[in-house]
Design an enzyme around this catalytic site. Structure first.
Site, PDB file in Angstrom:
ATOM      1  N   ASN A   1      -0.673   5.888   3.172  1.00 47.53           N
ATOM      2  CA  ASN A   1      -0.881   6.564   1.897  1.00 47.53           C
ATOM      3  C   ASN A   1      -2.059   7.531   2.054  1.00 47.53           C
ATOM      4  O   ASN A   1      -3.119   7.149   2.525  1.00 47.53           O
ATOM      5  CB  ASN A   1      -1.207   5.495   0.840  1.00 47.53           C
ATOM      6  CG  ASN A   1      -1.394   6.092  -0.547  1.00 47.53           C
ATOM      7  OD1 ASN A   1      -1.382   7.307  -0.716  1.00 47.53           O
ATOM      8  ND2 ASN A   1      -1.562   5.235  -1.533  1.00 47.53           N
TER       9      ASN A   1
ATOM     10  N   GLY B   1      -2.545  -3.262  -1.995  1.00 46.45           N
ATOM     11  CA  GLY B   1      -1.268  -3.961  -1.796  1.00 46.45           C
ATOM     12  C   GLY B   1      -1.254  -4.743  -0.505  1.00 46.45           C
ATOM     13  O   GLY B   1      -2.161  -4.662   0.327  1.00 46.45           O
TER      14      GLY B   1
ATOM     15  N   SER C   1      -5.103   6.293  -0.404  1.00 49.02           N
ATOM     16  CA  SER C   1      -5.018   4.847  -0.544  1.00 49.02           C
ATOM     17  C   SER C   1      -6.327   4.294  -1.094  1.00 49.02           C
ATOM     18  O   SER C   1      -7.412   4.680  -0.661  1.00 49.02           O
ATOM     19  CB  SER C   1      -4.734   4.257   0.841  1.00 49.02           C
ATOM     20  OG  SER C   1      -4.677   2.873   0.734  1.00 49.02           O
ATOM     21  N   SER C   2      -6.205   3.398  -2.090  1.00 50.65           N
ATOM     22  CA  SER C   2      -7.416   2.797  -2.646  1.00 50.65           C
ATOM     23  C   SER C   2      -7.922   1.786  -1.640  1.00 50.65           C
ATOM     24  O   SER C   2      -7.187   0.885  -1.257  1.00 50.65           O
ATOM     25  CB  SER C   2      -7.104   2.080  -3.956  1.00 50.65           C
ATOM     26  OG  SER C   2      -6.171   2.819  -4.697  1.00 50.65           O
TER      27      SER C   2
ATOM     28  N   SER D   1       0.848  -1.178   0.000  1.00 42.35           N
ATOM     29  CA  SER D   1       0.000   0.000   0.000  1.00 42.35           C
ATOM     30  C   SER D   1       0.898   1.247   0.000  1.00 42.35           C
ATOM     31  O   SER D   1       1.815   1.347   0.800  1.00 42.35           O
ATOM     32  CB  SER D   1      -0.877  -0.019   1.240  1.00 42.35           C
ATOM     33  OG  SER D   1      -1.561   1.180   1.321  1.00 42.35           O
ATOM     34  N   GLY D   2       0.644   2.154  -0.900  1.00 44.29           N
ATOM     35  CA  GLY D   2       1.441   3.390  -0.958  1.00 44.29           C
ATOM     36  C   GLY D   2       2.671   3.274  -1.834  1.00 44.29           C
ATOM     37  O   GLY D   2       3.481   4.189  -1.901  1.00 44.29           O
TER      38      GLY D   2
ATOM     39  N   THR E   1      -1.700   2.783  -7.856  1.00 44.48           N
ATOM     40  CA  THR E   1      -2.792   3.531  -8.486  1.00 44.48           C
ATOM     41  C   THR E   1      -2.241   4.575  -9.458  1.00 44.48           C
ATOM     42  O   THR E   1      -2.750   4.740 -10.571  1.00 44.48           O
ATOM     43  CB  THR E   1      -3.648   4.206  -7.402  1.00 44.48           C
ATOM     44  OG1 THR E   1      -4.047   3.191  -6.489  1.00 44.48           O
ATOM     45  CG2 THR E   1      -4.860   4.860  -7.988  1.00 44.48           C
TER      46      THR E   1
ATOM     47  N   GLU F   1      -0.716  -5.787   3.076  1.00 39.65           N
ATOM     48  CA  GLU F   1      -0.807  -4.902   4.242  1.00 39.65           C
ATOM     49  C   GLU F   1      -0.394  -5.639   5.522  1.00 39.65           C
ATOM     50  O   GLU F   1      -0.898  -6.728   5.805  1.00 39.65           O
ATOM     51  CB  GLU F   1      -2.234  -4.362   4.409  1.00 39.65           C
ATOM     52  CG  GLU F   1      -2.540  -3.282   3.390  1.00 39.65           C
ATOM     53  CD  GLU F   1      -3.906  -2.649   3.541  1.00 39.65           C
ATOM     54  OE1 GLU F   1      -4.705  -3.129   4.353  1.00 39.65           O
ATOM     55  OE2 GLU F   1      -4.162  -1.661   2.819  1.00 39.65           O
TER      56      GLU F   1
HETATM   57  N1  LIG Z   1       5.244   8.011 -10.211  1.00 36.22           N
HETATM   58  C1  LIG Z   1       5.031   8.783  -9.154  1.00 36.22           C
HETATM   59  N2  LIG Z   1       5.476  10.040  -9.147  1.00 36.22           N
HETATM   60  C2  LIG Z   1       5.251  10.837  -8.095  1.00 36.22           C
HETATM   61  N3  LIG Z   1       4.586  10.475  -7.004  1.00 36.22           N
HETATM   62  C3  LIG Z   1       4.111   9.223  -6.930  1.00 36.22           C
HETATM   63  C4  LIG Z   1       4.292   8.319  -8.018  1.00 36.22           C
HETATM   64  N4  LIG Z   1       3.705   7.173  -7.688  1.00 36.22           N
HETATM   65  C5  LIG Z   1       3.169   7.354  -6.441  1.00 36.22           C
HETATM   66  N5  LIG Z   1       3.409   8.580  -5.999  1.00 36.22           N
HETATM   67  C6  LIG Z   1       3.008   9.134  -4.680  1.00 36.22           C
HETATM   68  O1  LIG Z   1       2.708   8.122  -3.816  1.00 36.22           O
HETATM   69  C7  LIG Z   1       1.392   8.180  -3.314  1.00 36.22           C
HETATM   70  C8  LIG Z   1       0.788   6.833  -3.213  1.00 36.22           C
HETATM   71  O2  LIG Z   1       0.602   6.269  -4.470  1.00 36.22           O
HETATM   72  P1  LIG Z   1      -0.588   5.296  -4.804  1.00 36.22           P
HETATM   73  O3  LIG Z   1      -0.515   4.994  -6.217  1.00 36.22           O
HETATM   74  O4  LIG Z   1      -1.860   5.819  -4.290  1.00 36.22           O
HETATM   75  O5  LIG Z   1      -0.222   4.027  -3.977  1.00 36.22           O
HETATM   76  P2  LIG Z   1      -0.945   2.627  -3.940  1.00 36.22           P
HETATM   77  O6  LIG Z   1      -2.032   2.701  -4.922  1.00 36.22           O
HETATM   78  O7  LIG Z   1       0.112   1.655  -4.273  1.00 36.22           O
HETATM   79  O8  LIG Z   1      -1.412   2.488  -2.567  1.00 36.22           O
HETATM   80  C9  LIG Z   1       0.642   9.031  -4.318  1.00 36.22           C
HETATM   81  O9  LIG Z   1      -0.382   9.738  -3.699  1.00 36.22           O
HETATM   82  C10 LIG Z   1       1.746   9.962  -4.813  1.00 36.22           C
HETATM   83  O10 LIG Z   1       1.864  11.045  -3.953  1.00 36.22           O
HETATM   84 MG   LIG Z   2      -3.966   2.545  -4.671  1.00 34.35          MG
END
Ligand SMILES: Nc1ncnc2c1ncn2[C@@H]1O[C@H](COP(=O)(O)OP(=O)(O)O)[C@@H](O)[C@H]1O
Ligand SMILES: [Mg+2]
Length: 1073
Positions: free
Chosen positions: A156, A386, A159-160, A106-107, A111, A388
């Site tokens: 996060n 992800g 977080s989804s 997660s994070g 997404t 957890e």
């Molecule tokens: N390629 C990227 N460039 C910049 N920031 C990113 C990138 N990928 C993720 N982040 C940062 O990380 C945070 C968490 O990403 P997210 O995709 O929501 O995580 P997950 O879906 O894996 O839980 C986002 O809100 C963003 O701030």
């Molecule tokens: Mg997500």
């Protein structure tokens, strides 16, 4: 070139396959170095490892999209766009369905990665109004789902809290047609409870921050987050996240997707209801029976909720505070305790929200689903929660981690196990690579008889006392010896003391680490029960959307069957997902979280190492190194690349394998790059494949050019032939037309020439004939005359020779007679002034006619004169005489014509003063007038009376009226006057008479009359004409000598007539005007 150079950069290789030496440390070190250089993406073959940078990097610009578009995978820096491009091209060009599996904690950036993939595919696929609309709808589903399904967690901020799998569907050209979204297990417990520091789903905060006051009023909400029991009361807003702006973005997105305003309002109303349910407070009371019961402590909130959903408040209150129990045929209403009441309330809120979320996904699907039934290709993007590991892990974590376990299994199966098995199957020489196969863990959870989920279900359905403890005991019994299962009890049995494992917990050794789950709530969450009274109350509401969410509330459809448990449903949907993923070509994006603090540029090696381990990156690299990057059945391979060898192109008649061998032999790849399996060709490095692909592209371009060339040639030829035919036709017509015109012109000219020639000929003939005629006529005339002459000569002697003269005379006489008779009849008038006379009718009468005219005129004059009286006649005679003397000689003459010749100006008879003079003149007076006499010596004038008689000229003094000078007319020698209009005259006397005084110089006002009368009288007396000189210079004779007189015309008129000036002794100047 940048990419390939970094690919070979020993410190930070872009592809971990090239890592040397391959150890866990070097792997982490490479990732760290690359991370430091802000190269967050790294390959293992075609798997992309993405390390979350936690900061925005300038690598997602449209220019970058262009850079990665249609480029070779390994020719540019590793990037998520490269894998997206590879997948998209493979889908479009090779007709293979794709799925992009994004995994990680997660994070870790899953997404974000999924959004990047979607936006890349949207950017590179073709454009068009319809296609753009589809793309926009697909992309806009993200903000809507994120608003309702994402929340801030400790790990996060966005977080989804649900799993998402999206199938994007394309047509054969690679244009997006639409899509289908599947959602997995929304973490609905978050609605009613969340860990300190986390937040409820974004939508609640967005709604309160972004809605207009009217909307809030309509939804009966207050803007203050602290007012609501379900929301985070401490930190309602997040740094870097503008809830209000996100709310508007979400509303816009809904509009783009196609939500009607009514739908949006309904959606927000149900959301508001969930929020407000959290504020419905219960208090305990006691029934008459002494039983504890609960009741609504503040009915206001409940009333508002009921107003929103169109339900009678009593009905909801009843459903919240009591429960109908069916015992045999009876239904009994039992009241609930306060905790039971709260449990029911929360269950209702959770159910409403999760069902609303399902409805939302279905509604989006309805908009974006593909309407046509064209053949489609599919690209699936999986962004699922992800792995957890929390301090306190519950049912949700168990489910989530189970899902991740399954995804790992796919990865292992497809990349490690499947691949290795395939080499063996295909008879390729192969040294097996060791890896951890997690199917044992999957089995531990999902086995239909002994799996944890199966046992949980069993516990839930079992009659009798059921709670988490009985469930745990059962697990401990069954799984006591399982390698991946642990609990206090199994440890005790093995005599292991582990303080980290508390009671009421079990631990599973997941592929990604050990996770301790607390069984509290497992049964309840698995059952996911909602009191029937509540669902019936919801169904009874008038709110259409809410009502549709609770179909089981319809009393008509009451079923006693228990609904499937949450675990069972999840297992089913995961199995479906796996089946779906297996059918597609997988592309992996493995997300790694570099630190636990969401900070930019912080890299914690231990954390990354742990992830690298459980993600199996090392094994991945090893298999990749030993294995082959690409494999394909001989048939499709040959089909795809046969144009690269003239022997296999365009047709190969023998076997596919033989064909592939011939084909590749011609391309001269190094032997170790290729391996020929039983049914497939294996290519070791992607580089070789890309080379092959590049050559194919070039060759295809050549072939296309050839086809184009032939086609263009053919088109131009046919076009040319057509034009040529047309040109010939046009020129034939044109020439014909021109010749016709020319012919017509010539014909016209010929006719004109003919006409002229004929005319000329005819005229010549006519001339000839005419001259012939004239000659004939002349000859006839000559002959006639000649004959006449001859006849006359012959017969002359027989006639009197004067006959012709006689005849002529007769004729003349006759003409003259007629003329004269005619004249007598037409005599002109007898007026003297009329001088008309008819012209002579014949020329020979001209002279006669003129003569007659004169005679007639004179005769007329005579007759006129004869009838005139004597005085008038004398006057006219005098006038005539004056005219003869002066006309055109003296300028005074014309003036005198107006003056009548009165003769007597003095009135001698009447005036007694002149009696003496009258006596002198007696009856012979011709003229009496006053004149001025010029003094000879001085030139001065003196008045004198002048009398002219038939014999004398008398000058008298006017005062005395006595004659001073009496001249006999015969003494007058001549008279001189000037040419001008003056009255000056010189009276020249004969010498005999001049003895005394000499010539007289006089000035008369009636000069013309005086001189005329003098002239007439002189002539009558002397019988001679009086000499008259009209001249400018003459001499006079005076006693003292001659004086020459010069007449000078003066420009100035003097008042008293001419002025005489004496100049010297014998010169005098007369100034006249
Ligand atoms: N390629 C990227 N460039 C910049 N920031 C990113 C990138 N990928 C993720 N982040 C940062 O990380 C945070 C968490 O990403 P997210 O995709 O929501 O995580 P997950 O879906 O894996 O839980 C986002 O809100 C963003 O701030
Ligand atoms: Mg997500």
């Amino acid at each position: 070139m940048e990419g390939s150079s970094s690919l070979l950069d020993a410190e930070a290789v872009a592809d971990l396959v090239l890592l040397d030496p391959l150890t866990e440390e070097s792997l982490v070190q490479t990732l760290r170095e690359r991370f430091r250089r802000r190269d967050i993406y790294t390959y293992i073959g075609n798997v992309v490892i993405s390390v979350n940078p936690y900061q925005s990097l300038p690598i997602y610009t449209p220019e970058k999209v262009e850079e990665y578009r249609n480029c070779s995978f390994f020719a540019v820096k590793p990037h998520i766009y490269a894998i997206a491009d590879d997948a998209y091209r493979s889908l479009r060009d090779r007709d293979r369905d794709q799925c992009i599996l994004i995994t990680g904690e997660s994070g870790a950036g899953k997404t974000e990665a999924s959004k990047l993939v979607m936006s890349y595919v949207a950017a590179v696929s073709s454009k068009g109004e319809e296609v753009n609309k589809v793309k926009e709808q697909l992309l806009q589903s993200n903000p809507v789902l994120e608003a309702f399904g994402n929340a801030k967690t400790v790990r996060n901020d966005n977080s989804s809290r649900f799993g998402k799998y999206m199938d994007i569907e394309f047509d054969f050209k690679g244009e997006p047609l639409g899509g289908v979204i599947s959602n997995y297990l929304l973490e609905k417990s978050r609605i009613v409870r969340h860990v300190k520091g986390e937040r409820n789903f974004h939508i609640f905060y967005q709604l309160l921050a972004g809605a207009s006051p009217q909307l809030l009023q309509q939804l009966k909400l207050r803007q203050d987050c602290g007012h609501y029991g379900y929301l985070n009361r401490e930190g309602s807003s997040l740094p870097g996240m503008d809830d209000a702006a996100n709310f508007h973005a979400m509303q816009d997105a809904m509009r783009v997707i196609g939500f009607s305003p009514a739908e949006v309002t309904e959606l927000l109303e149900v959301t508001a209801v969930v929020l407000k349910l959290g504020n419905v407070q219960l208090s305990s009371s006691f029934q008459a029976s002494g039983m504890e019961a609960c009741s609504i402590s503040d009915p206001q909130e409940l009333r508002e909720v009921c107003e929103l959903i169109g339900l009678e408040p009593g009905a909801l209150e009843r459903a919240l505070c009591s429960r109908t129990v069916k015992a045999r045929d009876e239904t009994v209403l039992t009241s609930l305790t306060v905790p039971q009441g709260y449990y029911g309330r929360d269950a209702l809120a959770k159910n409403i929200y999760s069902r609303l979320f399902d409805w939302l996904v279905n509604r989006i699907n309805a908009s974006i689903q593909v309407k046509s039934d064209k053949q489609r290709k599919v690209m699936g993007v999986l962004d699922i929660y992800g792995f957890e590991i929390f301090q306190d892990n519950g049912f949700e974590q168990f489910i989530i981690n189970y899902c991740n376990e399954k995804l790992q299994q796919i990865f292992i199966l497809m990349t490690l196990k499947e691949e290795q098995e395939e080499y063996v199957r295909e008879g390729i020489q192969w040294t097996p690579v060791e890896f951890f196969d997690n199917s044992i863990i999957c089995n531990l959870i999902e086995n239909s008889t002994t799996g944890i989920l199966a046992m949980l279900d069993e516990e839930c359905l079992r009659p009798g006392v059921v709670n988490e403890d009985t469930f745990l005991t059962k697990l401990n019994q069954l799984l006591a010896t399982h390698k991946h299962y642990e609990s206090k009890e199994t440890q005790n049995a093995r005599r292991v003391t582990d303080a980290s494992l508390p009671p009421r917990c079990f631990r599973i050794h997941h592929y990604a680490g050990k996770v301790t789950y607390n069984v509290t709530g497992f049964i309840e969450k698995n059952n996911d029960l909602l009191f029937r009274d509540l669902s019936q109350a919801m169904w009874a509401a008038r709110h259409a959307l809410l009502r549709s969410l609770f179909p089981e509330g319809d009393p008509q459809k009451v079923s006693l069957k228990l609904p499937p448990t949450a675990g069972f449903q999840f297992k089913l949907s995961v199995a479906l997902l796996m089946k779906n993923l297996y059918s597609k070509n997988p592309n992996y994006i493995r997300c790694i979280k570099p630190n636990d603090t969401k900070s930019a540029m912080v890299f914690t090696p231990e954390l990354v190492l742990a992830q690298a381990r459980y993600l199996g990156l090392m094994e991945n690299v090893r298999v990749r190194r030993a294995g082959y990057a690409f494999r394909q059945l001989y048939g499709p391979f040959l089909q795809r690349y046969k144009m690269l060898n003239p022997r296999t192109w365009p047709r190969w008649d023998r076997g596919d394998r033989e064909g592939t061998e011939v084909l590749l032999a011609g391309l001269e790849f190094p032997a170790e790059e290729l391996a020929f399996g039983h049914t497939k060709i294996f290519i070791r490095s992607p580089r070789t494949l890309f080379d092959l692909e590049r050559q194919r592209q070039e060759r295809v371009a050549q072939l296309v050019t050839l086809i184009q060339k032939m086609f263009r040639g053919w088109r131009c030829r046919t076009q040319y032939q057509l034009m040529r035919k047309s040109q010939i036709l046009i020129s034939a017509w044109f020439r014909g037309h021109r010749q016709m015109n020319r012919y017509k012109q010539m014909k016209r000219s010929a006719l004109i020439l003919q006409a002229y020639a004929r005319g000329w000929k005819s005229r010549r003939l006519l001339r000839e004939l005419k001259s012939q005629c004239r000659r004939q006529a002349a000859a006839t005339t000559i002959a006639a005359h000649w004959r006449g002459y001859q006849a006359r000569r012959t017969y002359r002697k027989y006639f009197r020779s004067s006959a012709s003269t006689c005849l002529a005379n007769f004729i003349y006489r006759r003409l003259v007679h007629r003329y004269l008779v005619g004249l007598a009849k037409n005599l002109p008038p007898l007026s003297v002034m009329d001088r008309t006379w008819p012209p002579a009718p014949y020329r020979f009468l001209d002279n006669t006619n003129q003569e007659l005219k004169n005679i007639f005129y004179r005769w007329k004059c005579k007759k006129y004169r004869d009838q005139l009286p004597a005085s008038r006649r004398a006057q006219l005679q005098a006038r005539l005489c004056a005219s003869e003397l002066f006309k055109d000689k003296k300028t005074l003459y014309p003036k005198s014509l107006q003056q009548p010749f009165r003769g007597e100006y003095l009135g001698l008879k009447q005036n007694p003063k002149y009696q003496k003079l009258h006596a002198v003149a007696k009856d012979k007076l011709v003229m009496a007038d006053t004149v001025r006499k010029v003094n000879r010596a001085s030139g001065k004038t003196v008045p004198r009376l002048l009398l002219l008689t038939t014999e004398h000229l008398v000058l008298a003094d006017p005062k005395a009226a006595q004659p001073k000078t009496v001249l006999s007319l015969s003494d007058i020698h001549g008279v001189s006057v000037t040419r001008f209009s003056d009255g000056f005259l010189a009276l020249h006397l004969k010498e005999v008479s001049t003895g005394a005084k000499g010539d007289f110089l006089l000035l008369s006002e009636h000069l013309i009359e005086l001189v005329t009368r003098l002239h007439q009288t002189f002539e009558a007396t002397t019988g001679q004409a009086l000499p008259l000189h009209i001249t400018d210079r003459f001499s006079t004779r005076f006693p003292k000598g001659d004086v020459s007189i010069t007449v000078v015309e003066s420009p100035k008129a003097s008042t008293n007539g001419p002025v005489c000036k004496k100049k010297g002794s014998n010169k005098m100047e007369v100034l006249v005007h």
